[in-house]
Design a protein around this motif. Sequence first.
Motif, PDB file in Angstrom:
ATOM      1  N   ARG A   1     -35.279  10.767  37.629  1.00 35.85           N
ATOM      2  CA  ARG A   1     -35.171  10.645  39.080  1.00 35.85           C
ATOM      3  C   ARG A   1     -33.717  10.745  39.527  1.00 35.85           C
ATOM      4  NH1 ARG A   1     -37.794   5.989  39.711  1.00 35.85           N
ATOM      5  NH2 ARG A   1     -35.897   4.763  39.527  1.00 35.85           N
ATOM      6  N   ALA A   2     -32.812  10.073  38.816  1.00 34.28           N
ATOM      7  CA  ALA A   2     -31.397  10.111  39.178  1.00 34.28           C
ATOM      8  C   ALA A   2     -30.827  11.526  39.049  1.00 34.28           C
ATOM      9  CB  ALA A   2     -30.614   9.146  38.292  1.00 34.28           C
ATOM     10  N   VAL A   3     -31.182  12.213  37.984  1.00 34.16           N
ATOM     11  CA  VAL A   3     -30.715  13.592  37.794  1.00 34.16           C
ATOM     12  C   VAL A   3     -31.273  14.490  38.896  1.00 34.16           C
ATOM     13  CG1 VAL A   3     -30.877  15.615  36.280  1.00 34.16           C
ATOM     14  CG2 VAL A   3     -30.392  13.361  35.305  1.00 34.16           C
ATOM     15  N   ARG A   4     -32.550  14.307  39.235  1.00 35.70           N
ATOM     16  CA  ARG A   4     -33.177  15.119  40.272  1.00 35.70           C
ATOM     17  C   ARG A   4     -32.507  14.889  41.622  1.00 35.70           C
ATOM     18  NH1 ARG A   4     -37.846  13.777  38.878  1.00 35.70           N
ATOM     19  NH2 ARG A   4     -38.210  12.117  40.390  1.00 35.70           N
TER      20      ARG A   4
ATOM     21  N   MET B   1     -28.642  17.382  45.734  1.00 36.54           N
ATOM     22  CA  MET B   1     -27.482  17.169  46.596  1.00 36.54           C
ATOM     23  C   MET B   1     -27.685  16.063  47.623  1.00 36.54           C
ATOM     24  SD  MET B   1     -25.391  19.174  45.250  1.00 36.54           S
ATOM     25  CE  MET B   1     -24.017  19.039  46.403  1.00 36.54           C
ATOM     26  N   ARG B   2     -28.760  15.308  47.455  1.00 33.17           N
ATOM     27  CA  ARG B   2     -28.911  14.153  48.337  1.00 33.17           C
ATOM     28  C   ARG B   2     -27.916  13.070  47.960  1.00 33.17           C
ATOM     29  NH1 ARG B   2     -34.748  15.327  48.243  1.00 33.17           N
ATOM     30  NH2 ARG B   2     -34.979  14.053  46.377  1.00 33.17           N
ATOM     31  N   LYS B   3     -27.398  13.143  46.730  1.00 31.17           N
ATOM     32  CA  LYS B   3     -26.364  12.220  46.268  1.00 31.17           C
ATOM     33  C   LYS B   3     -25.206  13.061  45.722  1.00 31.17           C
ATOM     34  CE  LYS B   3     -29.456   8.391  45.203  1.00 31.17           C
ATOM     35  NZ  LYS B   3     -28.937   7.492  46.205  1.00 31.17           N
ATOM     36  N   PRO B   4     -24.393  13.666  46.610  1.00 31.28           N
ATOM     37  CA  PRO B   4     -23.353  14.587  46.162  1.00 31.28           C
ATOM     38  C   PRO B   4     -22.241  13.932  45.348  1.00 31.28           C
ATOM     39  CG  PRO B   4     -23.136  14.093  48.508  1.00 31.28           C
ATOM     40  CD  PRO B   4     -24.440  13.517  48.065  1.00 31.28           C
TER      41      PRO B   4
ATOM     42  N   LEU C   1     -22.725  12.226  42.804  1.00 26.65           N
ATOM     43  CA  LEU C   1     -23.173  12.143  41.419  1.00 26.65           C
ATOM     44  C   LEU C   1     -23.282  13.540  40.821  1.00 26.65           C
ATOM     45  CD1 LEU C   1     -25.975   9.451  41.755  1.00 26.65           C
ATOM     46  CD2 LEU C   1     -23.653   9.112  40.949  1.00 26.65           C
ATOM     47  N   ASP C   2     -22.903  13.659  39.583  1.00 28.66           N
ATOM     48  CA  ASP C   2     -22.992  14.914  38.852  1.00 28.66           C
ATOM     49  C   ASP C   2     -24.193  14.830  37.916  1.00 28.66           C
ATOM     50  OD1 ASP C   2     -22.753  17.005  37.017  1.00 28.66           O
ATOM     51  OD2 ASP C   2     -20.586  17.054  37.213  1.00 28.66           O
ATOM     52  N   ALA C   3     -25.146  15.728  38.089  1.00 34.81           N
ATOM     53  CA  ALA C   3     -26.363  15.700  37.276  1.00 34.81           C
ATOM     54  C   ALA C   3     -26.042  15.829  35.793  1.00 34.81           C
ATOM     55  CB  ALA C   3     -27.309  16.810  37.722  1.00 34.81           C
ATOM     56  N   ARG C   4     -25.076  16.682  35.466  1.00 30.98           N
ATOM     57  CA  ARG C   4     -24.741  16.866  34.058  1.00 30.98           C
ATOM     58  C   ARG C   4     -24.116  15.608  33.462  1.00 30.98           C
ATOM     59  NH1 ARG C   4     -21.446  22.413  34.533  1.00 30.98           N
ATOM     60  NH2 ARG C   4     -20.774  21.268  36.380  1.00 30.98           N
ATOM     61  N   THR C   5     -23.301  14.917  34.267  1.00 27.27           N
ATOM     62  CA  THR C   5     -22.708  13.663  33.792  1.00 27.27           C
ATOM     63  C   THR C   5     -23.779  12.615  33.542  1.00 27.27           C
ATOM     64  OG1 THR C   5     -20.654  14.109  34.989  1.00 27.27           O
ATOM     65  CG2 THR C   5     -21.080  11.822  34.357  1.00 27.27           C
ATOM     66  N   LEU C   6     -24.751  12.541  34.473  1.00 25.96           N
ATOM     67  CA  LEU C   6     -25.838  11.576  34.331  1.00 25.96           C
ATOM     68  C   LEU C   6     -26.652  11.850  33.066  1.00 25.96           C
ATOM     69  CD1 LEU C   6     -27.113  11.376  38.012  1.00 25.96           C
ATOM     70  CD2 LEU C   6     -25.848   9.631  36.772  1.00 25.96           C
ATOM     71  N   GLN C   7     -26.967  13.117  32.826  1.00 28.18           N
ATOM     72  CA  GLN C   7     -27.740  13.443  31.640  1.00 28.18           C
ATOM     73  C   GLN C   7     -26.937  13.176  30.369  1.00 28.18           C
ATOM     74  OE1 GLN C   7     -31.082  14.272  31.570  1.00 28.18           O
ATOM     75  NE2 GLN C   7     -30.701  13.759  29.418  1.00 28.18           N
TER      76      GLN C   7
ATOM     77  N   GLY D   1     -29.557   1.175  39.615  1.00 32.87           N
ATOM     78  CA  GLY D   1     -28.412   0.975  40.496  1.00 32.87           C
ATOM     79  C   GLY D   1     -27.854   2.292  40.992  1.00 32.87           C
ATOM     80  N   ILE D   2     -27.824   3.271  40.101  1.00 29.96           N
ATOM     81  CA  ILE D   2     -27.343   4.607  40.486  1.00 29.96           C
ATOM     82  C   ILE D   2     -28.241   5.218  41.536  1.00 29.96           C
ATOM     83  CG2 ILE D   2     -27.118   7.012  39.675  1.00 29.96           C
ATOM     84  CD1 ILE D   2     -26.151   5.901  37.003  1.00 29.96           C
ATOM     85  N   ASP D   3     -29.535   5.042  41.346  1.00 32.45           N
ATOM     86  CA  ASP D   3     -30.510   5.712  42.222  1.00 32.45           C
ATOM     87  C   ASP D   3     -30.790   4.932  43.481  1.00 32.45           C
ATOM     88  OD1 ASP D   3     -32.033   8.030  42.496  1.00 32.45           O
ATOM     89  OD2 ASP D   3     -33.873   6.949  42.038  1.00 32.45           O
ATOM     90  N   GLY D   4     -30.153   3.759  43.619  1.00 32.45           N
ATOM     91  CA  GLY D   4     -30.292   3.007  44.862  1.00 32.45           C
ATOM     92  C   GLY D   4     -31.508   2.123  44.927  1.00 32.45           C
ATOM     93  N   PHE D   5     -32.164   1.847  43.808  1.00 25.07           N
ATOM     94  CA  PHE D   5     -33.356   0.987  43.808  1.00 25.07           C
ATOM     95  C   PHE D   5     -32.975  -0.440  43.460  1.00 25.07           C
ATOM     96  CE2 PHE D   5     -35.139   5.124  43.640  1.00 25.07           C
ATOM     97  CZ  PHE D   5     -36.372   5.033  44.241  1.00 25.07           C
TER      98      PHE D   5
END
Length: 258
Positions: free
Chosen positions: A201-204, A209-212, A214-220, A254-258
């Motif tokens: 979910r965080a990567v998605r 770009m709803r969370k600009p 954050l870098d998807a590659r960094t999260l993965q 926490g990253i995803d705001g939940f």
Amino acid sequence: MRFTVPIEFSGAVLLCALLLGAAHAATGSESAAVAQVDIGPCLAAAAADDMDNAGPACAAVIDNEKTAKPDLIKALIARGALLARHDQTDRAIADDSRALQVDPTLADVFNARGELWLKKGDRPRAVQDFGAALKIDPNHEQAKANHKAMARELERIGAQMAVAGKPSFNCRSARRAVEKAICANRELADLDREVFAANARAVREAQSMRKPDLDARTLQREQDDFIARRNAQFGRPGYDLKKAMQDRLQRLNGIDGF
């Protein structure tokens, strides 16, 4: 998702209808051969949310053997709606049930009782009552909304039960000791699945770009590092697999705001 229903809404509709009916009866031209039981005080007290006066006023109607069937039903519905508003759910269900015994064609009452069953957490009975209301009145808007919401809720619960105790990976292909340990423990399996879902979910979110920030590659990469550490450290003295997974889940949420 926690499912909620507007119980006060259904009760208010029923009470309004009852008061209108009582007013019409009071101005009617029929002359009763036998003295009528006065239902007015019961309906008025219930509509005014007056528990002190509604109790004896409605009981005087409900417990009187001479009360005509239509008035008995009105008094039961009025008292039931009042009891529901004051969280006396079991007593409200009892009044609605008695009204339905007298007249099993009351779609509004089936719907209201269904909402009460739902409040008690009895989903099967709630669905049954919503379905009964729709069988009587297929166009009952509140019953349709309730039945639809319950169908979705039961579908969601069924989906959760289908994956309960199963990790994010296929246990048949588990080779590592840590994977076998996760497969052997329902709590760890559920945690693994939740971590996997939260990371996805965080990567998605980052990719959309709803969370600009954050870098998807960094999260993965963080997730890959977590898995690598988990695999390497499992079995070593002091390593707590459950805590490590809980910490990772908390971080992701926490990253995803939940």
